[in-house]
Design an enzyme around this catalytic site. Structure first.
Site, PDB file in Angstrom:
ATOM      1  N   SER A 115       0.860  -1.191   0.000  1.00 25.03           N
ATOM      2  CA  SER A 115       0.000   0.000   0.000  1.00 25.03           C
ATOM      3  C   SER A 115       0.891   1.233   0.000  1.00 25.03           C
ATOM      4  CB  SER A 115      -0.884   0.019   1.247  1.00 25.03           C
ATOM      5  OG  SER A 115      -1.491   1.297   1.367  1.00 25.03           O
TER       6      SER A 115
ATOM      7  N   TYR B 222      -1.339  -1.204  10.197  1.00 22.24           N
ATOM      8  CA  TYR B 222      -1.626  -1.641   8.817  1.00 22.24           C
ATOM      9  C   TYR B 222      -0.414  -1.384   7.927  1.00 22.24           C
ATOM     10  CZ  TYR B 222      -3.845  -1.458   4.164  1.00 22.24           C
ATOM     11  OH  TYR B 222      -4.158  -1.637   2.843  1.00 22.24           O
TER      12      TYR B 222
HETATM   13  P1  NDP Z   1     -11.731  -5.495   0.164  1.00 23.74           P
HETATM   14  O1  NDP Z   1     -12.034  -5.320   1.622  1.00 23.74           O
HETATM   15  O2  NDP Z   1     -12.616  -4.859  -0.842  1.00 23.74           O
HETATM   16  O3  NDP Z   1     -11.638  -7.068  -0.173  1.00 23.74           O
HETATM   17  C1  NDP Z   1     -10.851  -7.888   0.652  1.00 23.74           C
HETATM   18  C2  NDP Z   1     -10.764  -9.282   0.069  1.00 23.74           C
HETATM   19  O4  NDP Z   1      -9.878 -10.040   0.919  1.00 23.74           O
HETATM   20  C3  NDP Z   1     -12.090 -10.026   0.062  1.00 23.74           C
HETATM   21  O5  NDP Z   1     -12.131 -10.828  -1.090  1.00 23.74           O
HETATM   22  C4  NDP Z   1     -12.020 -10.891   1.320  1.00 23.74           C
HETATM   23  O6  NDP Z   1     -12.751 -12.102   1.219  1.00 23.74           O
HETATM   24  C5  NDP Z   1     -10.540 -11.220   1.323  1.00 23.74           C
HETATM   25  N1  NDP Z   1     -10.046 -11.628   2.642  1.00 23.74           N
HETATM   26  C6  NDP Z   1     -10.121 -10.953   3.817  1.00 23.74           C
HETATM   27  N2  NDP Z   1      -9.550 -11.678   4.800  1.00 23.74           N
HETATM   28  C7  NDP Z   1      -9.128 -12.825   4.233  1.00 23.74           C
HETATM   29  C8  NDP Z   1      -8.484 -13.982   4.724  1.00 23.74           C
HETATM   30  N3  NDP Z   1      -8.160 -14.112   6.013  1.00 23.74           N
HETATM   31  N4  NDP Z   1      -8.208 -14.985   3.864  1.00 23.74           N
HETATM   32  C9  NDP Z   1      -8.551 -14.890   2.549  1.00 23.74           C
HETATM   33  N5  NDP Z   1      -9.159 -13.819   2.023  1.00 23.74           N
HETATM   34  C10 NDP Z   1      -9.447 -12.800   2.868  1.00 23.74           C
HETATM   35  O7  NDP Z   1     -10.209  -5.004  -0.008  1.00 23.74           O
HETATM   36  P2  NDP Z   1      -9.468  -4.274  -1.246  1.00 23.74           P
HETATM   37  O8  NDP Z   1      -9.880  -4.900  -2.509  1.00 23.74           O
HETATM   38  O9  NDP Z   1      -9.574  -2.820  -1.071  1.00 23.74           O
HETATM   39  O10 NDP Z   1      -7.949  -4.642  -0.911  1.00 23.74           O
HETATM   40  C11 NDP Z   1      -7.213  -5.635  -1.572  1.00 23.74           C
HETATM   41  C12 NDP Z   1      -5.749  -5.487  -1.199  1.00 23.74           C
HETATM   42  O11 NDP Z   1      -5.278  -4.203  -1.616  1.00 23.74           O
HETATM   43  C13 NDP Z   1      -5.496  -5.551   0.310  1.00 23.74           C
HETATM   44  O12 NDP Z   1      -4.291  -6.241   0.564  1.00 23.74           O
HETATM   45  C14 NDP Z   1      -5.363  -4.098   0.709  1.00 23.74           C
HETATM   46  O13 NDP Z   1      -4.588  -3.945   1.864  1.00 23.74           O
HETATM   47  C15 NDP Z   1      -4.684  -3.535  -0.521  1.00 23.74           C
HETATM   48  N6  NDP Z   1      -4.841  -2.093  -0.697  1.00 23.74           N
HETATM   49  C16 NDP Z   1      -6.085  -1.524  -0.824  1.00 23.74           C
HETATM   50  C17 NDP Z   1      -6.216  -0.154  -0.969  1.00 23.74           C
HETATM   51  C18 NDP Z   1      -7.531   0.516  -1.084  1.00 23.74           C
HETATM   52  O14 NDP Z   1      -7.578   1.770  -1.009  1.00 23.74           O
HETATM   53  N7  NDP Z   1      -8.634  -0.186  -1.290  1.00 23.74           N
HETATM   54  C19 NDP Z   1      -5.020   0.727  -1.007  1.00 23.74           C
HETATM   55  C20 NDP Z   1      -3.775   0.010  -0.866  1.00 23.74           C
HETATM   56  C21 NDP Z   1      -3.704  -1.332  -0.722  1.00 23.74           C
HETATM   57  P3  NDP Z   1     -14.328 -12.202   1.676  1.00 23.74           P
HETATM   58  O15 NDP Z   1     -15.099 -11.353   0.676  1.00 23.74           O
HETATM   59  O16 NDP Z   1     -14.652 -13.637   1.551  1.00 23.74           O
HETATM   60  O17 NDP Z   1     -14.394 -11.643   3.049  1.00 23.74           O
END
Ligand code: NDP
Length: 248
Positions: free
Chosen positions: A143, A156
């Site tokens: 991130s 985080y």
């Molecule tokens: P979302 O919250 O929209 O989606 C998260 C996803 O991760 C879901 O598919 C969820 O599954 C899955 N997940 C959560 N916990 C687990 C676990 N223990 N095991 C397997 N899957 C899991 O997040 P984003 O799409 O925004 O983020 C994706 C990545 O990008 C993350 O690593 C985040 O830190 C990073 N990021 C995001 C930013 C943003 O502004 N959005 C900025 C910078 C980085 P389920 O639906 O089944 O719960």
């Protein structure tokens, strides 16, 4: 020729039921990859996405696995092997975020972020280091908060800084196998993780921080991941690519 060149490559995308992971899982089949659509709890969303990919002519399977559980991660790789014959690309996207100052940090939420973001990435990277086919790619979601260093993002951001270091180290450990390891570091991107709990005025303010004056969309990030997973990204190794409209 390795599987990386043969057009029959297989990717695992963790956390692909929604958000950035879903956009990546939808993008990679357009480049010819079969995908494992990993999820934690939202089975229906993952199944619907896999069905949509297949209807569009791609190959996809939903696979439940909590990435913080090493045994579940090993089973996810087994499932990929059984469905598609092996794994060439790991996209370490699953992540969670709980914002609080260090003084106000809650033990359970701190532990869960470390378990999912940091230990989860270690679990999947370790499995990939053991099982990825030669010529493969590992792409880890960091991130831009690692560079922004805002208050309340400490724990985080620390998990993401750890992911960046692991990417550099693993790139070197995989010497000789033709596997690249890189991190992609998005800025604010319009997903539940970013939008949840933020009033619209704050979202607008954060959207304006980047010189490009908008939020990232999941597809912006999927394009960068697809570049690193594809032939044009082959010479990029051990790097962090910030995709954030110029915010930092
Ligand atoms: P979302 O919250 O929209 O989606 C998260 C996803 O991760 C879901 O598919 C969820 O599954 C899955 N997940 C959560 N916990 C687990 C676990 N223990 N095991 C397997 N899957 C899991 O997040 P984003 O799409 O925004 O983020 C994706 C990545 O990008 C993350 O690593 C985040 O830190 C990073 N990021 C995001 C930013 C943003 O502004 N959005 C900025 C910078 C980085 P389920 O639906 O089944 O719960």
């Amino acid at each position: 020729m390795t599987n990386a060149d043969s057009g029959s490559r297989v990717a695992i995308v963790t956390g692909a039921s929604r958000g950035i992971g879903a956009a990546i899982a939808e993008r990679l089949p357009r480049d010819g990859l079969a995908v494992i659509v990993n999820y934690a709890g939202r089975a229906a969303d993952a199944a619907a996405l896999a069905a949509r990919i297949e209807q569009a002519g791609g190959r996809a399977r939903p696979v439940q696995a909590d990435v913080s559980d090493p045994a579940a991660v090993a089973r996810m790789f087994d499932a990929a092997q059984a469905a598609f014959g092996g794994v060439d690309v790991l996209v370490n996207n699953a992540g969670i975020m709980h914002l609080a100052t260090l003084a106000e940090g809650d033990d359970a939420l701190i532990d869960r972020q470390l378990a999912v973001n940091l230990k989860g990435s270690i679990n999947t990277m370790r499995e990939a280091a053991r099982r990825l086919r030669d010529g493969g790619r590992i792409i880890n979601l960091s991130s831009s908060v690692v560079g922004l260093r805002q208050p309340t993002y400490g724990v985080y951001a620390a998990t993401k800084a750890g992911i960046e270091v692991l990417s550099h180290v693993l790139a070197k450990e995989l010497r000789g196998r033709g596997i690249t390891v890189n991190a992609v570091a998005p800025g604010p991107t319009a997903t539940e993780l970013f939008l949840d709990g933020k009033p619209p005025e704050l979202v607008d303010q954060l959207a304006k921080l980047a010189p490009l004056e908008r939020l990232g969309q999941p597809e912006d990030i999927a394009g960068v991941v697809a570049f690193l997973a594809g032939p044009d990204g082959a010479w990029v190794n051990g790097q962090v690519l910030r995709a954030n409209g110029g915010i930092v």
